[in-house]
Write a protein that holds these residues in place. Structure first.
Motif, short mmCIF file in Angstrom:
data_model
loop_
_atom_site.label_atom_id
_atom_site.label_comp_id
_atom_site.label_asym_id
_atom_site.label_seq_id
_atom_site.Cartn_x
_atom_site.Cartn_y
_atom_site.Cartn_z
N LEU A 1 0.83 -1.21 0.00
CA LEU A 1 0.00 0.00 0.00
C LEU A 1 0.86 1.25 0.00
CD1 LEU A 1 -1.98 -2.22 1.22
CD2 LEU A 1 -3.13 -0.31 2.34
N GLU A 2 1.85 1.27 0.89
CA GLU A 2 2.65 2.47 1.07
C GLU A 2 3.54 2.74 -0.15
OE1 GLU A 2 3.13 5.77 3.41
OE2 GLU A 2 2.00 3.99 4.02
N ILE A 3 4.21 1.71 -0.65
CA ILE A 3 5.14 1.95 -1.75
C ILE A 3 4.39 2.28 -3.03
CG2 ILE A 3 5.42 -0.45 -2.60
CD1 ILE A 3 8.47 0.17 -2.72
N GLY A 4 3.24 1.63 -3.29
CA GLY A 4 2.46 1.98 -4.47
C GLY A 4 1.93 3.40 -4.40
N SER A 5 1.48 3.81 -3.20
CA SER A 5 0.94 5.15 -3.04
C SER A 5 2.02 6.21 -3.18
CB SER A 5 0.27 5.28 -1.66
OG SER A 5 -0.91 4.51 -1.60
N ILE A 6 3.19 5.97 -2.59
CA ILE A 6 4.22 7.00 -2.62
C ILE A 6 4.82 7.14 -4.02
CG2 ILE A 6 6.31 5.70 -1.99
CD1 ILE A 6 6.75 7.98 0.15
N ILE A 7 4.89 6.04 -4.78
CA ILE A 7 5.34 6.13 -6.17
C ILE A 7 4.31 6.88 -7.01
CG2 ILE A 7 5.89 4.81 -8.25
CD1 ILE A 7 7.08 2.64 -6.40
N SER A 8 3.03 6.61 -6.78
CA SER A 8 1.97 7.29 -7.53
C SER A 8 1.97 8.79 -7.21
CB SER A 8 0.61 6.67 -7.20
OG SER A 8 0.59 5.30 -7.55
N TRP A 9 2.21 9.13 -5.95
CA TRP A 9 2.36 10.54 -5.57
C TRP A 9 3.52 11.16 -6.33
CZ3 TRP A 9 6.41 12.17 -1.88
CH2 TRP A 9 6.32 13.53 -1.52
N ALA A 10 4.66 10.47 -6.39
CA ALA A 10 5.81 10.99 -7.11
C ALA A 10 5.51 11.14 -8.59
CB ALA A 10 7.02 10.08 -6.91
N MET A 11 4.69 10.24 -9.16
CA MET A 11 4.30 10.37 -10.56
C MET A 11 3.50 11.64 -10.79
SD MET A 11 3.28 6.45 -11.59
CE MET A 11 4.54 5.27 -12.11
N GLU A 12 2.57 11.95 -9.88
CA GLU A 12 1.82 13.20 -10.04
C GLU A 12 2.74 14.41 -9.91
OE1 GLU A 12 -2.34 15.42 -8.77
OE2 GLU A 12 -1.68 13.67 -7.60
N LEU A 13 3.67 14.36 -8.97
CA LEU A 13 4.62 15.46 -8.82
C LEU A 13 5.45 15.63 -10.10
CD1 LEU A 13 5.99 14.96 -5.18
CD2 LEU A 13 4.05 16.34 -5.95
N PHE A 14 5.82 14.54 -10.73
CA PHE A 14 6.60 14.59 -11.97
C PHE A 14 5.77 15.24 -13.08
CE2 PHE A 14 8.36 12.98 -15.93
CZ PHE A 14 9.73 13.13 -15.73
N GLU A 15 4.53 14.84 -13.20
CA GLU A 15 3.70 15.39 -14.26
C GLU A 15 3.36 16.85 -14.02
OE1 GLU A 15 0.45 12.88 -15.47
OE2 GLU A 15 1.89 11.43 -16.30
N LEU A 16 3.40 17.28 -12.75
CA LEU A 16 3.18 18.69 -12.41
C LEU A 16 4.45 19.52 -12.55
CD1 LEU A 16 0.96 18.22 -9.23
CD2 LEU A 16 0.20 19.24 -11.39
N GLY A 17 5.59 18.87 -12.73
CA GLY A 17 6.85 19.58 -12.83
C GLY A 17 7.53 19.86 -11.50
N ILE A 18 6.95 19.36 -10.39
CA ILE A 18 7.58 19.53 -9.07
C ILE A 18 8.81 18.65 -8.97
CG2 ILE A 18 7.22 19.19 -6.59
CD1 ILE A 18 4.26 19.94 -7.07
N LEU A 19 8.72 17.44 -9.54
CA LEU A 19 9.89 16.60 -9.77
C LEU A 19 10.23 16.64 -11.26
CD1 LEU A 19 9.14 13.38 -7.65
CD2 LEU A 19 10.85 15.13 -7.14
N THR A 20 11.50 16.60 -11.58
CA THR A 20 11.94 16.61 -12.97
C THR A 20 12.91 15.45 -13.19
OG1 THR A 20 13.90 18.00 -12.61
CG2 THR A 20 11.78 19.13 -12.92
#
Length: 646
Positions: free
Chosen positions: A352-371
């Protein structure tokens, strides 16, 4: 008899081991399993202790009914202060381990200290030995268990182990037993890793005397009929827990692309029927497995058919794996879900935790917060199956900057990443949410906001609220064993009456976890399954202890208050976004975009939700800040805690 099982205090720093009986008074007040563990944690964990420090006690237990004639009572509970939330840490898993630990003479272990080098505990017929685990360090969860069996020349040994994720102090690392039984939530594998404790191995053939064996067996036949005749369990015995994901996704209750959508489209390849076809094709018609003493057999056995892990055997995937590796990251391939499920089982990390935190990072990437600078060139986008698998490796091995950041947990990661990344983190008390979306179900939203170990679907969730049961049926369920004449509603989108349902379910699940019963054998998903009125007989026939339904309720309420007291002592505050009974703002501000007509457009109403929390606190006997009143502590016999009864 079952009550002869002992408690052992083990100091890994000094090597000292002390074995004691469990006082009858403690059984009557806290029952066993999770309930007694809550008492032990509150009494033995120093206030403000470092979750990764030697003073943090790791508590391992079986329930009161473990290893008796009662069905499905081989749940193992593990508790400590959580390195993920810095509040209550607690996890529960099935399999065969706790029954073996009981046959080896023990119901509870309290493990403190830190070994100088990797060790494991060997428990055999009342004896405990601390053994070298240097040769086990670095091994996967499965390989470590098989290696212990080889060393001790006994293929019947049952072990609770950590994998590389626990060794690398991933804050949401699991404890594991068997192929896939995982104590997933809140990072208990990380606590083991910090203690240099690779495993606890058990083997025993000590008698467990049953108080009234003939009656116990006859009564259990009735239990089996009650359990296996329920349609929900018949479905689980065919499709496993993925059927829950399939039904919920169809309706519009699973979060997708982190929290942007609430339904996954074009998911045919990972629907429960498709997963069942793969399991049947790779393992044959008898592809469903179960835990000790269970008649439901709710998990599939499978081999991965394609890709780099083709031919690897595993079990599951569970409901949670379909969400963590399917809907949340929007990955639609069966190979991806089955491979990710296998990897987390080997690494020993909370799916649960690892899937959720990776999905959060994916949204951050698509928003440009992560590059790509932070991801080292990895295109961490939704639907990128290869990126999902790669991030599992990077997190569990801490093999990249981003992997190490995400391994620390959501809140620390948001503080490191900065910008407004915390706004997109779907968490409660520092623990990421399950993949379900509760915007259309206020009762379930209240459950995740107030659950003692962080966002949780197994602490107080009134899942039957989705069945639209007649009010007469709800009244029968929720007015026993304690009378309730307040409002109840069959409508899942309603707010009134739901605080009592959540409060009732919270006490029900505490009792279940204290007895050591699987939740699928109780009133969790099936309204006709056993609850408070059914448990006194099974307790009496197996242990000789006499409880009324009201006694069990009181014990559960007492233990839930102990968990609350621990959290308050460690800094919980009602409206704290990091350590409070709160929801991410998106629950209130962003309406559901997909699903059935009663789902689309739904949000949680802030004002009504605040009233729900007030009412929930009131049912508990807590003040507006969520603190138990003096009257409540006196009524429950908790005024003198910590009392060090055991």
């Amino acid at each position: 008899m079952a009550l002869d099982r002992k408690i052992a205090y083990i100091d890994l720093t000094t090597g000292k081991i002390e074995i004691k009986p469990i006082p009858l008074e403690a059984r009557k007040k806290f029952i066993g399993g999770r309930g007694l563990d809550a008492y032990l944690l509150y009494n033995h964990a120093p206030k403000g202790c470092d979750p990764l420090g030697p003073e943090n006690p790791l508590i391992v237990s079986g329930g009161l009914l473990t290893a008796t004639c009662a069905s499905a009572t081989s749940r193992t509970h593990v508790m400590a202060k959580s390195p993920l939330t810095n509040l209550l840490g607690s996890c529960n898993m099935g399999g065969f381990f706790s029954a073996e630990m009981a046959w080896a003479g023990f119901h509870h272990l309290v493990i403190t200290g830190k070994a100088e080098k990797p060790v494991y505990l060997w428990i055999h017929n009342g004896e405990i030995e601390i053994r070298d685990a240097g040769y086990l360090w670095g091994k996967s969860c499965t390989d470590a268990q098989w290696a212990i069996r080889e060393e001790l020349d006994d293929q019947e040994i049952k072990s609770m182990v950590i994998g590389p994720a626990g060794e690398n102090l991933v804050t949401y690392a699991c404890v594991m037993t068997g192929i896939k039984n995982s104590g997933g939530r809140s990072g208990m594998g990380c606590v083991m890793g910090a203690k240099n404790l690779k495993a606890v191995a058990c083997r025993g053939d000590m008698d467990v005397k049953i108080a009234h064996p003939v009656d116990a067996l006859e009564h259990n036949k009735k239990f089996i009929e009650q359990i296996t005749s329920a349609k929900v369990n018949q479905t689980q015995g065919t499709l496993g827990t993925p059927f829950i994901w399939g039904a919920t996704n169809c309706w519009g209750g699973v979060r997708t692309r982190n929290f942007q959508y609430n339904q996954m489209l074009y998911a045919d390849e990972i629907e429960p029927e498709a997963i069942d076809d793969i399991a049947t094709e790779t393992m044959g018609p008898h592809h469903m497995a179960g835990c000790f003493g269970c008649q439901v057999h709710c998990r599939a056995k499978y081999k991965i058919q394609t890709g780099p892990l083709a031919g690897k055997y595993d079990e599951g995937p569970e409901y949670t794996s379909l969400g963590a590796f399917g809907s949340e990251p929007d990955c639609k391939k069966a190979e991806t879900v089955l491979s990710a499920n296998h990897l987390v089982d080997q690494y020993g990390v909370d799916n649960l935790e690892i899937g959720s935190i990776i999905s959060w990072a994916m949204e951050l990437f698509e928003l440009g917060i992560l590059t790509t600078k932070e991801t080292a060139g990895l295109e961490l986008r939704f639907g990128n199956d290869a990126a999902l698998i790669e991030m599992i490796h990077q997190i569990c091995n801490r093999s990249s900057w981003l992997g190490g950041v995400l391994a620390d947990g959501g809140i620390p990661a948001s503080q490191t990443i900065g910008k407004n990344s915390f706004d997109y983190l779907i968490q409660v008390k520092g623990m990421n949410n399950l993949h379900s979306d509760e915007r259309a179900t206020p009762a379930l939203a209240l459950n995740i906001a107030t659950a003692s170990r962080g966002s949780d679907h197994l602490r107080s969730r009134p899942a039957i609220d989705l069945y639209h049961l007649p009010e007469k049926v709800l009244r029968k369920i929720y007015s026993s064993p304690i009378p309730y004449d307040g409002p109840l509603s069959s409508e899942h989108t309603e707010y009134v009456g739901k605080p009592w349902q959540v409060f009732w379910q919270e006490n029900c699940y505490m009792a279940v976890d204290s007895l050591g019963i699987c939740k699928y054998h109780t009133l969790f998903l099936g309204a006709t399954l056993p609850n408070f009125e059914d448990w006194p007989e099974v307790i009496y026939y197996n242990t000789g202890l006499e409880f009324t339904p009201e006694d069990i309720w009181a014990a559960a309420e007492r233990c839930n208050n102990l968990e609350r007291m621990f959290n308050l002592r460690e800094g919980l505050k009602r409206d704290d976004p990091f350590k409070g009974d709160t929801l991410n703002h998106r629950y209130f501000d962003e309406p559901c975009r997909r699903g059935a007509p009663d789902v689309v457009g739904r949000t949680i109403d802030r004002e009504k939700f605040s009233v729900m929390i007030d009412e929930f606190y009131g049912h508990h006997g807590w003040d507006k800040a969520g603190v138990p009143t003096a009257e409540t502590l006196t009524r429950l016999g908790l005024k003198q805690e910590p009392s060090h009864l055991v």
